[in-house]
Design a protein around this motif. Structure first.
Motif, PDB file in Angstrom:
ATOM      1  N   VAL A 131       0.804  -1.227   0.000  1.00  0.00           N
ATOM      2  CA  VAL A 131       0.000   0.000   0.000  1.00  0.00           C
ATOM      3  C   VAL A 131       0.837   1.277   0.000  1.00  0.00           C
ATOM      4  CG1 VAL A 131      -1.975  -1.100   1.093  1.00  0.00           C
ATOM      5  CG2 VAL A 131      -0.221  -0.053   2.521  1.00  0.00           C
ATOM      6  N   LEU A 132       2.076   1.206   0.439  1.00  0.00           N
ATOM      7  CA  LEU A 132       2.873   2.434   0.555  1.00  0.00           C
ATOM      8  C   LEU A 132       3.802   2.665  -0.630  1.00  0.00           C
ATOM      9  CD1 LEU A 132       3.809   2.335   4.357  1.00  0.00           C
ATOM     10  CD2 LEU A 132       1.852   3.430   3.241  1.00  0.00           C
ATOM     11  N   VAL A 133       3.703   1.841  -1.668  1.00  0.00           N
ATOM     12  CA  VAL A 133       4.668   1.968  -2.771  1.00  0.00           C
ATOM     13  C   VAL A 133       4.476   3.256  -3.562  1.00  0.00           C
ATOM     14  CG1 VAL A 133       4.944  -0.526  -3.009  1.00  0.00           C
ATOM     15  CG2 VAL A 133       3.181   0.643  -4.338  1.00  0.00           C
ATOM     16  N   LEU A 134       3.287   3.831  -3.556  1.00  0.00           N
ATOM     17  CA  LEU A 134       3.031   5.037  -4.349  1.00  0.00           C
ATOM     18  C   LEU A 134       3.291   6.306  -3.546  1.00  0.00           C
ATOM     19  CD1 LEU A 134       2.032   6.215  -7.027  1.00  0.00           C
ATOM     20  CD2 LEU A 134      -0.310   6.089  -6.131  1.00  0.00           C
ATOM     21  N   HIS A 135       2.699   6.414  -2.362  1.00  0.00           N
ATOM     22  CA  HIS A 135       2.799   7.639  -1.558  1.00  0.00           C
ATOM     23  C   HIS A 135       3.914   7.581  -0.513  1.00  0.00           C
ATOM     24  CE1 HIS A 135      -0.932   9.411  -3.128  1.00  0.00           C
ATOM     25  NE2 HIS A 135      -1.414   8.179  -3.116  1.00  0.00           N
ATOM     26  N   GLY A 136       4.293   6.388  -0.106  1.00  0.00           N
ATOM     27  CA  GLY A 136       5.336   6.260   0.903  1.00  0.00           C
ATOM     28  C   GLY A 136       4.859   6.491   2.325  1.00  0.00           C
ATOM     29  N   ARG A 137       3.593   6.805   2.514  1.00  0.00           N
ATOM     30  CA  ARG A 137       3.037   7.024   3.849  1.00  0.00           C
ATOM     31  C   ARG A 137       1.532   6.848   3.794  1.00  0.00           C
ATOM     32  NH1 ARG A 137       0.423  11.809   5.231  1.00  0.00           N
ATOM     33  NH2 ARG A 137       0.148  13.294   3.504  1.00  0.00           N
ATOM     34  N   PHE A 138       0.929   6.684   4.969  1.00  0.00           N
ATOM     35  CA  PHE A 138      -0.519   6.669   5.061  1.00  0.00           C
ATOM     36  C   PHE A 138      -1.048   8.107   4.997  1.00  0.00           C
ATOM     37  CE2 PHE A 138       0.480   2.677   7.440  1.00  0.00           C
ATOM     38  CZ  PHE A 138      -0.127   1.809   6.539  1.00  0.00           C
ATOM     39  N   VAL A 139      -2.202   8.274   4.352  1.00  0.00           N
ATOM     40  CA  VAL A 139      -2.734   9.621   4.133  1.00  0.00           C
ATOM     41  C   VAL A 139      -4.033   9.835   4.916  1.00  0.00           C
ATOM     42  CG1 VAL A 139      -1.646   9.866   1.883  1.00  0.00           C
ATOM     43  CG2 VAL A 139      -3.933   8.857   2.027  1.00  0.00           C
ATOM     44  N   ASP A 140      -4.118   9.218   6.107  1.00  0.00           N
ATOM     45  CA  ASP A 140      -5.311   9.388   6.929  1.00  0.00           C
ATOM     46  C   ASP A 140      -5.561  10.842   7.275  1.00  0.00           C
ATOM     47  OD1 ASP A 140      -6.081   6.389   8.340  1.00  0.00           O
ATOM     48  OD2 ASP A 140      -4.128   6.605   7.418  1.00  0.00           O
ATOM     49  N   ASP A 141      -4.497  11.616   7.460  1.00  0.00           N
ATOM     50  CA  ASP A 141      -4.668  13.008   7.837  1.00  0.00           C
ATOM     51  C   ASP A 141      -5.451  13.780   6.785  1.00  0.00           C
ATOM     52  OD1 ASP A 141      -2.475  12.547   6.153  1.00  0.00           O
ATOM     53  OD2 ASP A 141      -1.523  14.444   6.705  1.00  0.00           O
ATOM     54  N   VAL A 142      -5.220  13.451   5.516  1.00  0.00           N
ATOM     55  CA  VAL A 142      -5.931  14.135   4.437  1.00  0.00           C
ATOM     56  C   VAL A 142      -7.406  13.769   4.460  1.00  0.00           C
ATOM     57  CG1 VAL A 142      -6.085  14.427   1.939  1.00  0.00           C
ATOM     58  CG2 VAL A 142      -3.842  14.182   3.036  1.00  0.00           C
ATOM     59  N   VAL A 143      -7.711  12.484   4.614  1.00  0.00           N
ATOM     60  CA  VAL A 143      -9.102  12.040   4.638  1.00  0.00           C
ATOM     61  C   VAL A 143      -9.821  12.560   5.875  1.00  0.00           C
ATOM     62  CG1 VAL A 143     -10.594   9.994   4.802  1.00  0.00           C
ATOM     63  CG2 VAL A 143      -8.655  10.017   3.226  1.00  0.00           C
ATOM     64  N   LEU A 144      -9.159  12.543   7.010  1.00  0.00           N
ATOM     65  CA  LEU A 144      -9.768  13.063   8.236  1.00  0.00           C
ATOM     66  C   LEU A 144     -10.084  14.548   8.110  1.00  0.00           C
ATOM     67  CD1 LEU A 144      -7.608  11.209  10.907  1.00  0.00           C
ATOM     68  CD2 LEU A 144     -10.090  11.013  10.645  1.00  0.00           C
ATOM     69  N   ALA A 145      -9.159  15.311   7.548  1.00  0.00           N
ATOM     70  CA  ALA A 145      -9.400  16.753   7.365  1.00  0.00           C
ATOM     71  C   ALA A 145     -10.563  16.975   6.408  1.00  0.00           C
ATOM     72  CB  ALA A 145      -8.137  17.424   6.843  1.00  0.00           C
ATOM     73  N   TRP A 146     -10.642  16.176   5.355  1.00  0.00           N
ATOM     74  CA  TRP A 146     -11.732  16.313   4.393  1.00  0.00           C
ATOM     75  C   TRP A 146     -13.077  15.973   5.021  1.00  0.00           C
ATOM     76  CZ3 TRP A 146     -15.218  12.848   2.198  1.00  0.00           C
ATOM     77  CH2 TRP A 146     -15.916  13.327   1.075  1.00  0.00           C
ATOM     78  N   GLU A 147     -13.125  14.911   5.793  1.00  0.00           N
ATOM     79  CA  GLU A 147     -14.386  14.523   6.435  1.00  0.00           C
ATOM     80  C   GLU A 147     -14.821  15.559   7.474  1.00  0.00           C
ATOM     81  OE1 GLU A 147     -14.421  10.561   7.957  1.00  0.00           O
ATOM     82  OE2 GLU A 147     -14.693   9.673   5.964  1.00  0.00           O
ATOM     83  N   ARG A 148     -13.885  16.089   8.231  1.00  0.00           N
ATOM     84  CA  ARG A 148     -14.230  17.106   9.222  1.00  0.00           C
ATOM     85  C   ARG A 148     -14.741  18.375   8.550  1.00  0.00           C
ATOM     86  NH1 ARG A 148      -8.839  15.557  12.273  1.00  0.00           N
ATOM     87  NH2 ARG A 148      -9.632  13.965  13.717  1.00  0.00           N
ATOM     88  N   ALA A 149     -14.135  18.740   7.428  1.00  0.00           N
ATOM     89  CA  ALA A 149     -14.598  19.933   6.710  1.00  0.00           C
ATOM     90  C   ALA A 149     -15.989  19.708   6.126  1.00  0.00           C
ATOM     91  CB  ALA A 149     -13.608  20.285   5.611  1.00  0.00           C
ATOM     92  N   LEU A 150     -16.259  18.495   5.654  1.00  0.00           N
ATOM     93  CA  LEU A 150     -17.536  18.212   5.020  1.00  0.00           C
ATOM     94  C   LEU A 150     -18.654  17.992   6.029  1.00  0.00           C
ATOM     95  CD1 LEU A 150     -19.042  17.673   2.348  1.00  0.00           C
ATOM     96  CD2 LEU A 150     -18.396  15.258   2.574  1.00  0.00           C
ATOM     97  N   PHE A 151     -18.342  17.260   7.110  1.00  0.00           N
ATOM     98  CA  PHE A 151     -19.383  16.881   8.065  1.00  0.00           C
ATOM     99  C   PHE A 151     -19.325  17.674   9.365  1.00  0.00           C
ATOM    100  CE2 PHE A 151     -18.445  12.970   5.585  1.00  0.00           C
ATOM    101  CZ  PHE A 151     -19.663  12.850   4.934  1.00  0.00           C
ATOM    102  N   GLY A 152     -18.321  18.485   9.556  1.00  0.00           N
ATOM    103  CA  GLY A 152     -18.203  19.253  10.783  1.00  0.00           C
ATOM    104  C   GLY A 152     -17.718  18.444  11.960  1.00  0.00           C
ATOM    105  N   GLY A 153     -17.158  17.282  11.724  1.00  0.00           N
ATOM    106  CA  GLY A 153     -16.666  16.423  12.789  1.00  0.00           C
ATOM    107  C   GLY A 153     -16.370  15.037  12.246  1.00  0.00           C
TER     108      GLY A 153
END
Length: 281
Positions: free
Chosen positions: A68-90
């Motif tokens: 799973v890390l061969v493309l980005h080299g790291r997990f991108v949970d921070d990006v998804v979490l920020a997107w969900e918080r912006a969209l849903f307010g939490g």
């Protein structure tokens, strides 16, 4: 998947073992195909050959999680979490358990646990003489899961519990026997990174979509209820983000649409072929 391992081998210390595993899986499939040609009338061989993709699936799943890390080299949970918080307010995971209770947790986790039955259904259908339906369903399921495994690489996510351990410790719901068993299964066999799209949601929905017209009303309602419960459970139990659910559902719908569209065109192509053949006689 083996090609991805070969191309990205410099980023995968365990690439020799992964390629060896893929090679053994391919040899198993080829051996069963050869056995079927040598013993075309053997029912056990036919069933085993049909079930071969399911037999190698556990390895393919775990091997996909290793890449799973061969493309980005790291997990991108921070990006998804920020997107969900912006969209849903939490956090949808936190919101899902706000009105939860141990009995509800047990019920939803039971629906999630029912997912493992999806891997038995095609074999049951095949053994009961419904080979065309079983083969079509198995093809749809394997295609759906392969797309999910490629998605692990495109959007590598560790998951809600590893990414937000403090929130998980405070909000992850508790249940009873089934919840404890499922949590143990997840801890032992569900590696970080196998999140987006959710293969459980995608697999459950492709099962419902593929079989809904071919089973009784009672079975369809039961399967629909289990699928709905599983879809809720993956967020409620903190196994997946809501984004994973949406992506998994989208994959199932897209695969089902493509297969249905192809199946609708197939009789027309066959009819044209028969007309052309008769015109040349």
């Amino acid at each position: 998947m083996a090609v991805i391992v070969a191309v990205a081998r410099n980023r995968l210390p365990e690439w020799p073992m992964l390629l060896a595993g893929y090679a053994l899986a391919a040899l198993l499939l080829l051996a069963l195909a050869a056995a079927m040609r040598r013993r075309p009338g053997s029912r056990p061989v036919a069933v085993l050959r049909f079930a071969a993709p399911l037999l190698v699936l556990p390895f393919v799943y775990s091997a996909a999680a290793e890449t799973v890390l061969v493309l980005h080299g790291r997990f991108v949970d921070d990006v998804v979490l920020a997107w969900e918080r912006a969209l849903f307010g939490g956090s949808p995971n936190v919101a899902a358990v706000s009105a939860g209770s141990p009995p509800l947790t047990e019920l939803l986790t039971l629906c999630y646990f029912s997912y493992y039955g999806c891997f038995l259904l095609p074999i049951v259908l095949y053994v009961r003489g419904r080979e065309p339906l079983a083969e079509r369903y198995l093809f749809a399921a394997m295609t759906t899961l392969l797309i999910c495994y490629l998605g692990f690489i495109a959007v590598p996510l560790a998951g809600p519990v590893p990414a937000t351990p403090e929130l998980a410790a405070a909000y992850k719901p508790s249940g009873y026997l089934i919840t404890s068993l499922q949590n143990q299964i997840m801890a032992a066999f569900d590696p970080p990174g196998a999140c987006f799209p959710s293969p459980h949601v995608a697999g459950a929905w492709i099962t419902l979509l593929s079989l809904r017209r071919h089973i009784s009303t009672r079975a369809r309602l039961a399967l629909g209820a289990l699928t709905a419960g599983l879809t809720a459970a993956v967020v409620y139990d903190w196994y997946h983000y809501l984004s994973d659910v949406a992506a998994g559902l989208a994959v199932a719908l897209a695969v089902h649409f493509a297969i249905e569209r192809y199946a609708a065109r197939k009789p027309a192509r066959q009819a044209r072929s028969r007309v052309l053949q008769s015109s040349h006689r």
